[in-house]
Motif scaffolding. Sequence first.
Motif, PDB file in Angstrom:
ATOM      1  N   PHE A 192       0.836  -1.208   0.000  1.00  0.00           N
ATOM      2  CA  PHE A 192       0.000   0.000   0.000  1.00  0.00           C
ATOM      3  C   PHE A 192       0.872   1.260   0.000  1.00  0.00           C
ATOM      4  N   GLY A 193       1.970   1.192   0.728  1.00  0.00           N
ATOM      5  CA  GLY A 193       2.834   2.373   0.860  1.00  0.00           C
ATOM      6  C   GLY A 193       3.748   2.607  -0.334  1.00  0.00           C
ATOM      7  N   THR A 194       3.996   1.550  -1.110  1.00  0.00           N
ATOM      8  CA  THR A 194       4.985   1.653  -2.191  1.00  0.00           C
ATOM      9  C   THR A 194       4.403   1.380  -3.573  1.00  0.00           C
ATOM     10  N   GLY A 195       3.301   0.660  -3.621  1.00  0.00           N
ATOM     11  CA  GLY A 195       2.739   0.234  -4.904  1.00  0.00           C
ATOM     12  C   GLY A 195       3.422  -0.992  -5.479  1.00  0.00           C
ATOM     13  N   HIS A 196       4.515  -1.441  -4.860  1.00  0.00           N
ATOM     14  CA  HIS A 196       5.214  -2.631  -5.371  1.00  0.00           C
ATOM     15  C   HIS A 196       4.302  -3.845  -5.323  1.00  0.00           C
ATOM     16  N   GLY A 197       4.321  -4.610  -6.433  1.00  0.00           N
ATOM     17  CA  GLY A 197       3.553  -5.851  -6.450  1.00  0.00           C
ATOM     18  C   GLY A 197       2.091  -5.650  -6.770  1.00  0.00           C
ATOM     19  N   LEU A 198       1.691  -4.414  -7.083  1.00  0.00           N
ATOM     20  CA  LEU A 198       0.296  -4.136  -7.424  1.00  0.00           C
ATOM     21  C   LEU A 198       0.205  -3.774  -8.909  1.00  0.00           C
ATOM     22  N   VAL A 199      -0.940  -4.045  -9.513  1.00  0.00           N
ATOM     23  CA  VAL A 199      -1.138  -3.573 -10.890  1.00  0.00           C
ATOM     24  C   VAL A 199      -1.177  -2.044 -10.849  1.00  0.00           C
ATOM     25  N   PRO A 200      -0.807  -1.382 -11.962  1.00  0.00           N
ATOM     26  CA  PRO A 200      -0.625   0.073 -11.932  1.00  0.00           C
ATOM     27  C   PRO A 200      -1.846   0.845 -11.419  1.00  0.00           C
ATOM     28  N   GLU A 201      -3.066   0.481 -11.848  1.00  0.00           N
ATOM     29  CA  GLU A 201      -4.236   1.262 -11.414  1.00  0.00           C
ATOM     30  C   GLU A 201      -4.489   1.087  -9.913  1.00  0.00           C
ATOM     31  N   ARG A 202      -4.119  -0.072  -9.406  1.00  0.00           N
ATOM     32  CA  ARG A 202      -4.261  -0.319  -7.960  1.00  0.00           C
ATOM     33  C   ARG A 202      -3.191   0.469  -7.187  1.00  0.00           C
ATOM     34  N   ALA A 203      -1.993   0.496  -7.724  1.00  0.00           N
ATOM     35  CA  ALA A 203      -0.926   1.268  -7.077  1.00  0.00           C
ATOM     36  C   ALA A 203      -1.277   2.756  -7.072  1.00  0.00           C
ATOM     37  N   ARG A 204      -1.872   3.231  -8.178  1.00  0.00           N
ATOM     38  CA  ARG A 204      -2.272   4.645  -8.240  1.00  0.00           C
ATOM     39  C   ARG A 204      -3.371   4.946  -7.225  1.00  0.00           C
ATOM     40  N   ALA A 205      -4.323   4.031  -7.083  1.00  0.00           N
ATOM     41  CA  ALA A 205      -5.407   4.231  -6.110  1.00  0.00           C
ATOM     42  C   ALA A 205      -4.846   4.288  -4.689  1.00  0.00           C
ATOM     43  N   ALA A 206      -3.892   3.399  -4.404  1.00  0.00           N
ATOM     44  CA  ALA A 206      -3.273   3.408  -3.070  1.00  0.00           C
ATOM     45  C   ALA A 206      -2.574   4.740  -2.820  1.00  0.00           C
ATOM     46  N   ALA A 207      -1.828   5.209  -3.808  1.00  0.00           N
ATOM     47  CA  ALA A 207      -1.107   6.477  -3.652  1.00  0.00           C
ATOM     48  C   ALA A 207      -2.083   7.634  -3.444  1.00  0.00           C
ATOM     49  N   ARG A 208      -3.201   7.591  -4.175  1.00  0.00           N
ATOM     50  CA  ARG A 208      -4.198   8.659  -4.041  1.00  0.00           C
ATOM     51  C   ARG A 208      -4.792   8.677  -2.628  1.00  0.00           C
ATOM     52  N   LEU A 209      -5.082   7.505  -2.082  1.00  0.00           N
ATOM     53  CA  LEU A 209      -5.655   7.441  -0.728  1.00  0.00           C
ATOM     54  C   LEU A 209      -4.636   7.896   0.316  1.00  0.00           C
ATOM     55  N   ARG A 210      -3.387   7.500   0.153  1.00  0.00           N
ATOM     56  CA  ARG A 210      -2.354   7.956   1.099  1.00  0.00           C
ATOM     57  C   ARG A 210      -2.213   9.474   1.046  1.00  0.00           C
ATOM     58  N   GLN A 211      -2.225  10.001  -0.186  1.00  0.00           N
ATOM     59  CA  GLN A 211      -2.110  11.443  -0.360  1.00  0.00           C
ATOM     60  C   GLN A 211      -3.285  12.167   0.319  1.00  0.00           C
ATOM     61  N   ALA A 212      -4.485  11.647   0.121  1.00  0.00           N
ATOM     62  CA  ALA A 212      -5.670  12.287   0.713  1.00  0.00           C
ATOM     63  C   ALA A 212      -5.597  12.272   2.239  1.00  0.00           C
ATOM     64  N   CYS A 213      -5.189  11.141   2.807  1.00  0.00           N
ATOM     65  CA  CYS A 213      -5.100  11.039   4.276  1.00  0.00           C
ATOM     66  C   CYS A 213      -4.005  11.959   4.810  1.00  0.00           C
ATOM     67  N   ALA A 214      -2.910  12.073   4.080  1.00  0.00           N
ATOM     68  CA  ALA A 214      -1.806  12.937   4.521  1.00  0.00           C
ATOM     69  C   ALA A 214      -2.208  14.414   4.435  1.00  0.00           C
ATOM     70  N   ARG A 215      -3.031  14.745   3.446  1.00  0.00           N
ATOM     71  CA  ARG A 215      -3.455  16.140   3.284  1.00  0.00           C
ATOM     72  C   ARG A 215      -4.582  16.522   4.228  1.00  0.00           C
ATOM     73  N   GLN A 216      -5.415  15.558   4.574  1.00  0.00           N
ATOM     74  CA  GLN A 216      -6.585  15.836   5.423  1.00  0.00           C
ATOM     75  C   GLN A 216      -6.648  14.847   6.588  1.00  0.00           C
ATOM     76  N   PRO A 217      -5.607  14.786   7.386  1.00  0.00           N
ATOM     77  CA  PRO A 217      -5.578  13.755   8.439  1.00  0.00           C
ATOM     78  C   PRO A 217      -6.648  13.934   9.516  1.00  0.00           C
ATOM     79  N   TRP A 218      -7.144  15.179   9.652  1.00  0.00           N
ATOM     80  CA  TRP A 218      -8.207  15.388  10.647  1.00  0.00           C
ATOM     81  C   TRP A 218      -9.433  14.553  10.299  1.00  0.00           C
ATOM     82  N   TYR A 219      -9.642  14.336   8.997  1.00  0.00           N
ATOM     83  CA  TYR A 219     -10.817  13.572   8.563  1.00  0.00           C
ATOM     84  C   TYR A 219     -10.641  12.071   8.766  1.00  0.00           C
ATOM     85  N   VAL A 220      -9.428  11.600   9.031  1.00  0.00           N
ATOM     86  CA  VAL A 220      -9.183  10.174   9.249  1.00  0.00           C
ATOM     87  C   VAL A 220      -9.526   9.758  10.687  1.00  0.00           C
ATOM     88  N   ALA A 221      -9.458  10.703  11.618  1.00  0.00           N
ATOM     89  CA  ALA A 221      -9.758  10.398  13.024  1.00  0.00           C
ATOM     90  C   ALA A 221     -10.466  11.620  13.623  1.00  0.00           C
TER      91      ALA A 221
END
Lengths: 332, 332
Positions: free
Chosen positions: B206-235
């Motif tokens: 999830f953190g690196t995208g390694h071992g994932l198909v490209p669209e799945r790796a991109r989705a993981a990166a997008r979710l990490r980015q969103a949580c990092a930008r809006q961490p108040w919304y995660v908790a």
Amino acid sequence: MTNPVLVEVMRGSIVESRHRGAVAVADAEGRDVLALGDVTIPVFPRSAIKALQALPLVEQGAAARYGFGDQELALACASHSGEPAHVAGVERMLAKAGLSPSALRCGAHFPISQAAAAEVARAGAPSALHNNCSGKHAGFLCFACALGVDAAEYFRPEHPVQRQVRAVLEDFTGAVLGQEVCAIDGCSVPTWAVPLKNLALGFAKFGTGHGLVPERARAAARLRQACARQPWYVAGTGRFCTEVMQLLGERVFVKAGAEGVYCGAFPEQGLGIAIKCDDGAGRAAQAIMAVIIARFVPLEASEQAALAPYARSSLQNWNGIEVGAISVTEAL
Amino acid sequence: MTNPVLVEVMRGSIVESRHRGAVAVADAEGRDVLALGDVTIPVFPRSAIKALQALPLVEQGAAARYGFGDQELALACASHSGEPAHVAGVERMLAKAGLSPSALRCGAHFPISQAAAAEVARAGAPSALHNNCSGKHAGFLCFACALGVDAAEYFRPEHPVQRQVRAVLEDFTGAVLGQEVCAIDGCSVPTWAVPLKNLALGFAKFGTGHGLVPERARAAARLRQACARQPWYVAGTGRFCTEVMQLLGERVFVKAGAEGVYCGAFPEQGLGIAIKCDDGAGRAAQAIMAVIIARFVPLEASEQAALAPYARSSLQNWNGIEVGAISVTEAL
């Protein structure tokens, strides 16, 4: 020594969490009837010994002087839920000694009862009266007034009230309670760490009066009677201590403490009980106590049925779906 | 195998309670970097894998179709505190797919935030929107709508939404998730038990995208980015996941789960982390995660200082007096 796993939390068919702990059951001579896990290391009994903390209040006549009935005495032994009648009872205790709630030094927290907490939130903020320990603190304050000492610092270890409490604890448990086992409880009074086997001995004496001077034995009997008659005042609606004592009356005294502690007495069997979950889990300590009661106290079938849901409790989710269970292991 | 004591709760100078547990840190190839305790038995990750449960929503375009920004994506990964902006955000997610809050099947509970809970009590009763999982459920509902399937039973294991979630979990963790490891979560969706070492592998991917198909790796990166930008919304206000991601941004992804679980990813180090306390204690799992971050992620002195109070947290009583501390043991 690693304590055994005494309780498992199941989700579906898998053990999700495990609770280790120790259990001591002893008679009033200090003979071990059951010693599961390490019962020799000191543990903080926390609120499980409130009845012993209330003992000087009764033994030395302050409770009688202020006209305390069963409800007030039960509140002095209570970790109450902060429901309206609990709060009114504590106010009444204080008023009988001419004190106001501002004398309480336990600190404020929202009532344990979610319904009461919602009511308090609607009306404003919680006060020290809502603290689950406010009845104990009212007892300390009334005892200080009856002693004729300055009550303001009643919570400090060196205050006459706490020194007498410590002496009572040493008399019941046979443990020496020095500075090295003293810490501060959630409500700011001192708490002393005592081995489970000594706590079990102390509650065997509390339940039977054996080994106590007559006036102390009478005070213990009076407190047990008050809690058995008014168990709602010891905890509150739907809580384990209340429901068990409602069910079994004077045959079982039981009291929870924070961080996974229970103490209790089975007077007819002459036994005292002390339980501590290593991890501080109250859900596990409660299940253990239910099983210990069923094992040592002869119960009617209806009483067994009433107690069974505590020994194995269903875990339900926010939609009321059963998702698992909390149950004791074969180690018990 | 008995897991080691990883966290101790001190009161005064005495250990009052102890928490055992296991910790797995792995890279995206599944190599163990740290394996403390038993990391091979299946544990329920509960809410710690919400980001993986949200992945199909992003990967298959539903999030883009409904115009979800960082806040909505963070809420889909969240165990939020039920504060007003959390609730408004979940309503917004549902509205974007033309849904009303009545579609949520997570059940109602009072907000985790005490201040928000008091406000809800003043105004009435909590709804499903206040449930800490409502953002995840809104994500499931929106995904079902985008798939064009009947959304009503979106929470059932056999529903297309949950079948896709299960396939994603299997892809990330490499674990086979059959019926025998499936149970029902607090919010009624399925939860599958997965060994910690597989969860750590999954979060390394999830953190690196390694071992994932490209669209799945991109989705993981997008979710990490969103949580990092809006961490108040995660908790929410003052909570660990929020504060850690506010402090460290995309360098650390971290998410708590019920019953003493944490999962996380350190993308720059290529590592995934999974923690489970045997007894389900969140207070202990949090302290462990703080120490694991400090051990594997290079930190500035100010970042170390900000993290330190989580690795060793002061225990204060109702009067604000320090009565003890929660700290990790030498086993870590």
